[in-house]
Design an enzyme around this catalytic site. Structure first.
Site, PDB file in Angstrom:
ATOM      1  N   VAL A   1      26.143  47.822  19.332  1.00  0.00           N
ATOM      2  CA  VAL A   1      25.179  47.281  18.370  1.00  0.00           C
ATOM      3  C   VAL A   1      24.804  45.851  18.757  1.00  0.00           C
ATOM      4  O   VAL A   1      23.625  45.472  18.730  1.00  0.00           O
ATOM      5  CB  VAL A   1      25.741  47.344  16.942  1.00  0.00           C
ATOM      6  CG1 VAL A   1      24.882  46.529  15.981  1.00  0.00           C
ATOM      7  CG2 VAL A   1      25.828  48.788  16.473  1.00  0.00           C
TER       8      VAL A   1
ATOM      9  N   ALA B   1      22.367  45.834  21.588  1.00  0.00           N
ATOM     10  CA  ALA B   1      21.024  46.234  21.152  1.00  0.00           C
ATOM     11  C   ALA B   1      20.364  45.154  20.306  1.00  0.00           C
ATOM     12  O   ALA B   1      19.148  44.947  20.375  1.00  0.00           O
ATOM     13  CB  ALA B   1      21.099  47.539  20.373  1.00  0.00           C
ATOM     14  N   GLU B   2      21.160  44.465  19.506  1.00  0.00           N
ATOM     15  CA  GLU B   2      20.612  43.486  18.570  1.00  0.00           C
ATOM     16  C   GLU B   2      20.262  42.153  19.232  1.00  0.00           C
ATOM     17  O   GLU B   2      19.201  41.589  18.976  1.00  0.00           O
ATOM     18  CB  GLU B   2      21.610  43.239  17.432  1.00  0.00           C
ATOM     19  CG  GLU B   2      21.781  44.401  16.467  1.00  0.00           C
ATOM     20  CD  GLU B   2      20.596  44.538  15.522  1.00  0.00           C
ATOM     21  OE1 GLU B   2      19.668  43.703  15.587  1.00  0.00           O
ATOM     22  OE2 GLU B   2      20.590  45.491  14.731  1.00  0.00           O
ATOM     23  N   SER B   3      21.166  41.632  20.038  1.00  0.00           N
ATOM     24  CA  SER B   3      20.984  40.261  20.539  1.00  0.00           C
ATOM     25  C   SER B   3      21.283  40.077  22.016  1.00  0.00           C
ATOM     26  O   SER B   3      21.153  38.959  22.514  1.00  0.00           O
ATOM     27  CB  SER B   3      21.899  39.314  19.753  1.00  0.00           C
ATOM     28  OG  SER B   3      23.265  39.600  20.029  1.00  0.00           O
TER      29      SER B   3
ATOM     30  N   TYR C   1      15.776  52.421  18.293  1.00  0.00           N
ATOM     31  CA  TYR C   1      16.967  51.591  18.134  1.00  0.00           C
ATOM     32  C   TYR C   1      18.231  52.446  18.206  1.00  0.00           C
ATOM     33  O   TYR C   1      19.186  52.094  18.910  1.00  0.00           O
ATOM     34  CB  TYR C   1      16.905  50.857  16.797  1.00  0.00           C
ATOM     35  CG  TYR C   1      18.143  50.055  16.467  1.00  0.00           C
ATOM     36  CD1 TYR C   1      18.340  48.800  17.006  1.00  0.00           C
ATOM     37  CD2 TYR C   1      19.109  50.563  15.596  1.00  0.00           C
ATOM     38  CE1 TYR C   1      19.478  48.058  16.699  1.00  0.00           C
ATOM     39  CE2 TYR C   1      20.239  49.834  15.282  1.00  0.00           C
ATOM     40  CZ  TYR C   1      20.414  48.586  15.838  1.00  0.00           C
ATOM     41  OH  TYR C   1      21.543  47.856  15.541  1.00  0.00           O
TER      42      TYR C   1
END
Length: 242
Positions: free
Chosen positions: A77, A80-82, A182
């Site tokens: 996660v 994928a996020e940052s 996502y």
């Protein structure tokens, strides 16, 4: 000439039917492959496997142990996020490694008291960007989503992106392009982090591309069928072409 044009029209009809059947098969295989990949993801996510060789590995492993969620999923996660950038800030106002919005931060704090005793008043950017706190808040929230969806990690990931209300509304991954992409990205990250291989055959993305190509083929063949049929009708001014 008449028989040649009619033969061409019939051949195009056969091709259109074959393309439609192939398109339906590709869509079904894409759906089957996606469900198999997600089922494997959820099964693997249920295990507690620590990570190494990634940024913030110790903090991620600690959060996984504390909140009962697979560190591999947390790392997937975060990627994928940052992309492991602690000062990341989205246009929507999501902060830090796990891109937590202030509303979610407050909700988690009210339940898990992660920032309790650290400062007076509401949390600010100093908290949001702190890797320890951000990973803890994001991991706790993600763990609660996994529990909410009875271990179906793909739904938890979708809810992390689109909100649990959207997942509940559609009874699954919401049909939003951003959310479906996502979830696929997080799951792909997880396969890379965990060292596992997706279950057999072509990936869902490959079948989707094949279906897309077949879809365009259907459109072009349908146009050709209509054009030849129109030519036959104009020539014989009737639908009786034999």
């Amino acid at each position: 000439m008449r028989s040649r044009i009619l033969s061409l029209w019939l051949m195009l009809l056969v091709a259109l039917a074959a393309q439609a059947a192939a398109y339906s098969l590709a869509v079904s295989l894409a759906d089957y492959s996606r469900r198999a990949v997600y089922a494997n993801f959820s099964a693997g996510a249920a295990a507690m496997r620590e990570i190494n060789g990634l940024p913030y590995a110790d903090k991620i492993n600690q959060a996984g142990r504390t909140y009962g969620i697979n560190p591999e999923v947390i790392a997937s996660v975060i990627k994928a996020e940052s992309s492991f950038q602690p000062r990341a800030l989205s246009k929507a106002g999501a902060y830090g490694l796990m891109q937590v919005i202030p509303g979610t931060w407050r909700l988690v704090n009210s339940q898990a008291k992660i920032c309790s005793g650290r400062h007076e008043g509401e949390c600010g950017s100093e908290c949001f960007y702190d890797p320890d706190l951000n990973i803890a808040v994001g991991s706790y929230y993600l763990s609660q989503l996994v529990k909410r969806y009875s271990g179906r990690a793909e739904l938890a990931v979708a809810a992390y992106n689109a909100g649990p209300g959207a997942v509940d509304k559609y009874g699954g991954i919401p049909p939003y392009a951003e959310t479906t992409e996502y979830v696929e990205r997080v799951v792909s990250n997880w396969y890379g982090v965990s060292g596992r291989w997706p279950p057999g055959g072509l990936a869902a993305e490959s079948w989707t591309k094949i279906a897309s190509a077949l879809g365009w083929g259907i459109v072009m063949t349908a146009v050709a069928v209509a054009a030849v049929g129109r030519q036959l009708f104009r020539r014989y001014r009737s639908l009786r072409w034999r």
